[in-house]
Design an enzyme around this catalytic site. Structure first.
Site, PDB file in Angstrom:
ATOM      1  N   GLN A  76       0.776  -1.210  -0.269  1.00 53.99           N
ATOM      2  CA  GLN A  76       0.168  -0.318   0.198  1.00 53.99           C
ATOM      3  C   GLN A  76       0.973   1.367  -0.601  1.00 53.99           C
ATOM      4  O   GLN A  76       0.698   2.207  -0.423  1.00 53.99           O
ATOM      5  CB  GLN A  76      -0.833   0.153   1.287  1.00 53.99           C
ATOM      6  CG  GLN A  76      -1.745  -1.355   1.038  1.00 53.99           C
ATOM      7  CD  GLN A  76      -2.751  -0.863   0.305  1.00 53.99           C
ATOM      8  OE1 GLN A  76      -2.698  -0.154  -0.496  1.00 53.99           O
ATOM      9  NE2 GLN A  76      -3.793  -2.417  -0.332  1.00 53.99           N
TER      10      GLN A  76
ATOM     11  N   GLU B 266     -12.814  -2.964   0.779  1.00 56.27           N
ATOM     12  CA  GLU B 266     -12.536  -3.988   0.773  1.00 56.27           C
ATOM     13  C   GLU B 266     -11.805  -4.842   0.817  1.00 56.27           C
ATOM     14  O   GLU B 266     -12.397  -5.456   2.325  1.00 56.27           O
ATOM     15  CB  GLU B 266     -10.912  -3.091   2.197  1.00 56.27           C
ATOM     16  CG  GLU B 266      -8.980  -3.591   1.873  1.00 56.27           C
ATOM     17  CD  GLU B 266      -8.852  -3.350   0.598  1.00 56.27           C
ATOM     18  OE1 GLU B 266      -8.587  -2.935  -0.475  1.00 56.27           O
ATOM     19  OE2 GLU B 266      -7.990  -4.801   0.084  1.00 56.27           O
TER      20      GLU B 266
ATOM     21  N   GLU C 155     -17.849  -7.032  -5.353  1.00 56.32           N
ATOM     22  CA  GLU C 155     -19.210  -7.350  -5.784  1.00 56.32           C
ATOM     23  C   GLU C 155     -20.255  -8.196  -5.075  1.00 56.32           C
ATOM     24  O   GLU C 155     -21.758  -8.869  -5.005  1.00 56.32           O
ATOM     25  CB  GLU C 155     -18.805  -8.831  -6.492  1.00 56.32           C
ATOM     26  CG  GLU C 155     -17.900  -8.225  -7.460  1.00 56.32           C
ATOM     27  CD  GLU C 155     -16.470  -8.353  -7.939  1.00 56.32           C
ATOM     28  OE1 GLU C 155     -16.137  -7.764  -6.467  1.00 56.32           O
ATOM     29  OE2 GLU C 155     -15.927  -8.352  -8.160  1.00 56.32           O
TER      30      GLU C 155
ATOM     31  N   GLU D  61      -9.476   3.084  -7.152  1.00 49.34           N
ATOM     32  CA  GLU D  61      -7.971   3.840  -7.998  1.00 49.34           C
ATOM     33  C   GLU D  61      -7.699   1.702  -7.639  1.00 49.34           C
ATOM     34  O   GLU D  61      -7.387   1.424  -7.284  1.00 49.34           O
ATOM     35  CB  GLU D  61      -7.491   3.608  -7.022  1.00 49.34           C
ATOM     36  CG  GLU D  61      -6.045   4.815  -7.491  1.00 49.34           C
ATOM     37  CD  GLU D  61      -4.416   3.158  -8.421  1.00 49.34           C
ATOM     38  OE1 GLU D  61      -5.213   2.309  -9.451  1.00 49.34           O
ATOM     39  OE2 GLU D  61      -3.646   3.387  -7.193  1.00 49.34           O
TER      40      GLU D  61
ATOM     41  N   GLU E 158      -5.127  -7.111 -13.882  1.00 49.25           N
ATOM     42  CA  GLU E 158      -5.585  -6.834 -13.593  1.00 49.25           C
ATOM     43  C   GLU E 158      -7.228  -7.214 -13.408  1.00 49.25           C
ATOM     44  O   GLU E 158      -7.560  -7.541 -12.326  1.00 49.25           O
ATOM     45  CB  GLU E 158      -5.361  -5.970 -11.470  1.00 49.25           C
ATOM     46  CG  GLU E 158      -3.948  -6.316 -11.016  1.00 49.25           C
ATOM     47  CD  GLU E 158      -3.915  -4.413 -10.175  1.00 49.25           C
ATOM     48  OE1 GLU E 158      -4.114  -4.679  -9.615  1.00 49.25           O
ATOM     49  OE2 GLU E 158      -2.198  -4.565 -11.103  1.00 49.25           O
TER      50      GLU E 158
HETATM   51  N1  SAH Z   1      -7.484   2.777  -2.750  1.00 52.89           N
HETATM   52  C1  SAH Z   1      -6.701   2.714  -2.269  1.00 52.89           C
HETATM   53  C2  SAH Z   1      -5.722   1.212  -2.500  1.00 52.89           C
HETATM   54  C3  SAH Z   1      -5.708   0.970  -4.157  1.00 52.89           C
HETATM   55  S1  SAH Z   1      -5.712  -1.022  -4.442  1.00 52.89           S
HETATM   56  C4  SAH Z   1      -5.130   3.850  -2.913  1.00 52.89           C
HETATM   57  O1  SAH Z   1      -5.712   4.322  -3.934  1.00 52.89           O
HETATM   58  O2  SAH Z   1      -4.406   3.750  -1.876  1.00 52.89           O
HETATM   59  C5  SAH Z   1      -6.911  -1.406  -4.880  1.00 52.89           C
HETATM   60  C6  SAH Z   1      -7.913  -2.011  -3.698  1.00 52.89           C
HETATM   61  O3  SAH Z   1      -8.394  -2.596  -4.498  1.00 52.89           O
HETATM   62  C7  SAH Z   1      -5.919  -3.063  -3.067  1.00 52.89           C
HETATM   63  O4  SAH Z   1      -5.931  -2.863  -1.733  1.00 52.89           O
HETATM   64  C8  SAH Z   1      -6.929  -4.457  -3.195  1.00 52.89           C
HETATM   65  O5  SAH Z   1      -7.261  -5.780  -2.430  1.00 52.89           O
HETATM   66  C9  SAH Z   1      -8.798  -3.703  -3.430  1.00 52.89           C
HETATM   67  N2  SAH Z   1      -9.457  -4.541  -4.291  1.00 52.89           N
HETATM   68  C10 SAH Z   1      -9.650  -5.116  -5.373  1.00 52.89           C
HETATM   69  N3  SAH Z   1     -10.582  -5.586  -6.037  1.00 52.89           N
HETATM   70  C11 SAH Z   1     -10.883  -5.947  -4.725  1.00 52.89           C
HETATM   71  C12 SAH Z   1     -13.085  -5.797  -4.961  1.00 52.89           C
HETATM   72  N4  SAH Z   1     -13.104  -6.539  -6.446  1.00 52.89           N
HETATM   73  N5  SAH Z   1     -13.460  -5.190  -4.009  1.00 52.89           N
HETATM   74  C13 SAH Z   1     -12.636  -5.331  -2.616  1.00 52.89           C
HETATM   75  N6  SAH Z   1     -11.696  -4.188  -2.991  1.00 52.89           N
HETATM   76  C14 SAH Z   1     -11.041  -4.683  -3.936  1.00 52.89           C
END
Ligand code: SAH
Length: 377
Positions: A39, A94, A123, A137, A146
């Site tokens: 992170q 998250e 989801e 993001e 991804e």
């Molecule tokens: N918003 C933060 C982290 C971005 S990284 C920032 O901008 O710093 C993307 C994050 O989304 C990761 O922590 C990942 O675990 C989470 N993520 C990805 N797909 C997800 C989903 N389907 N549901 C919940 N969290 C998800």
């Protein structure tokens, strides 16, 4: 965001309509996001941070008194900014245990009454109300690696109000002709690997009486894929771009569907602008824009651009797709590129690409088209 270190090849679901195995997806994809060090890598990307920060605080009217959903809140940063900009309520979703840290951070920054962190995948989440803004993001290497935008689309279709706004609102993928020494280095690495293999074949015959040569072709193919056909992460200098970049995909985050992003196909003409250059690769990158919507335009449009940059770029860098062997080009020539990108059959978060490129000389001479596969792993 950009996870899944290059080379991760384990299976996680499929692009072919089969359901994604959640446990496998957690093991391969989500796991890295559970670590603060990862992170922090994103939190230290100044270009990324400045763009999101500006997008929120220069467009405070989108947030004041509004309900926000942060898809993949990670450390909680975007949710906290949304609250600081005046949101009435922020649902911060998250998937990983990072949710606990996000909760702690919201508390420590005095916005725990506004930011509600929910651990789970977006989801599956149930919210008590629809939201005015979805902020996320979600961008991976070359934008779509991804496949997290699928989750944002799902969240949008379930929870965004009809006049709601997406942050970011638009995204584009770019392709450009470049010069780089990376191909020479990779060819050397391949030669070293093959020399080593040949010694191994000799030794195995001498000591153990088995001739391994039958596997030489397969070993070479495996290594060619690894060294020459895998996209290479690099922060390029702008002077490595030897022609005009072209947009190969545009996404309106408010209306895009998963079907629209499952495959990317484009045909572009890339004009060469440098005399006597060596075209040794194509490079791919993306930008996103924060424009609000037609109904709710941004007060000030903000851009996050991951193009080659003298200042050093972003943690996304650019993706370099080697053309082997390189081609000598001149100013006035152009390269006709047909591009396709689909999700890997073994792992829907990784991408398989195919490039067909054809040099058109200024003089009118056309070189034969060459087709090559590339992997974004
Ligand atoms: N918003 C933060 C982290 C971005 S990284 C920032 O901008 O710093 C993307 C994050 O989304 C990761 O922590 C990942 O675990 C989470 N993520 C990805 N797909 C997800 C989903 N389907 N549901 C919940 N969290 C998800």
């Amino acid at each position: 965001m950009a996870s899944l270190p290059n080379g991760t090849a384990a299976a996680a679901g499929s692009s072919g309509g089969r359901p994604v195995d959640k446990e496998v997806d957690f093991a391969n994809y989500f796991c890295t996001y559970g670590y603060l060090y990862h992170q922090k890598e994103m939190l230290c990307d100044r270009v990324r941070m400045d763009a999101y920060h500006s997008s929120v605080f220069r467009n405070a009217p989108h947030f004041e008194g509004k309900v926000v959903l942060d898809v993949g809140t990670g450390s909680g940063i975007l949710a906290i900014w949304s609250a600081q900009a005046g949101a009435r309520k922020v649902y911060a979703v998250e998937a990983t245990n990072m949710a606990e840290h996000a909760r702690e951070l919201a508390r420590a920054n005095g916005v725990a009454d506004i930011v509600e962190v929910i651990q789970g995948t977006v989801e599956d989440v149930e919210l008590p109300e629809k939201v005015d803004v979805i902020i996320s993001e979600w961008m991976g290497y070359f934008l779509l690696r991804e496949s997290m935008f699928d989750s944002v689309i799902c969240a949008r279709d379930r929870w965004l109000k009809p006049d709601g706004v997406m942050y970011p609102s638009h995204a584009r993928m770019w392709l450009a002709p470049i010069r780089t020494g990376l191909g020479d280095k990779k060819m050397e690495d391949l030669d070293i690997a093959m020399d080593d293999w040949n010694l191994f074949v000799q030794d195995t015959q001498a000591y153990y009486g088995v001739n391994m040569n039958a596997l030489t072709k397969a070993y070479r193919a495996e290594h060619e894929k690894y060294y020459l056909k895998s996209a290479i992460w690099n922060n390029l200098h702008p002077n490595q771009v030897i022609g005009q970049p072209a947009v190969i995909k545009e996404i309106d985050c408010l209306t895009a569907t998963v079907d629209e992003i499952r495959e990317v196909r484009a045909q572009v003409m890339l004009p060469i602008s440098l005399e006597g250059a060596r075209l040794s690769a194509l490079a791919g990158w993306f930008d996103v824009h924060f424009r609000g919507s037609a109904q709710n335009p941004a007060v000030e449009e903000v851009e996050l651009n991951t193009a080659p940059d003298e200042q050093g770029g972003t943690h996304w860098g650019q993706q370099v797709f080697l053309l082997t062997p390189p081609v000598k080009v001149s100013k006035g020539d152009s390269v006709n590129v047909s591009f396709s990108m689909v999700r890997s059959k073994e792992n829907h978060r990784l991408m398989d690409m195919e490039f067909t490129y054809e040099l058109h000389e200024f003089s009118g001479r056309k070189h034969p088209a060459i087709t090559t596969k590339m992997y974004l792993e």
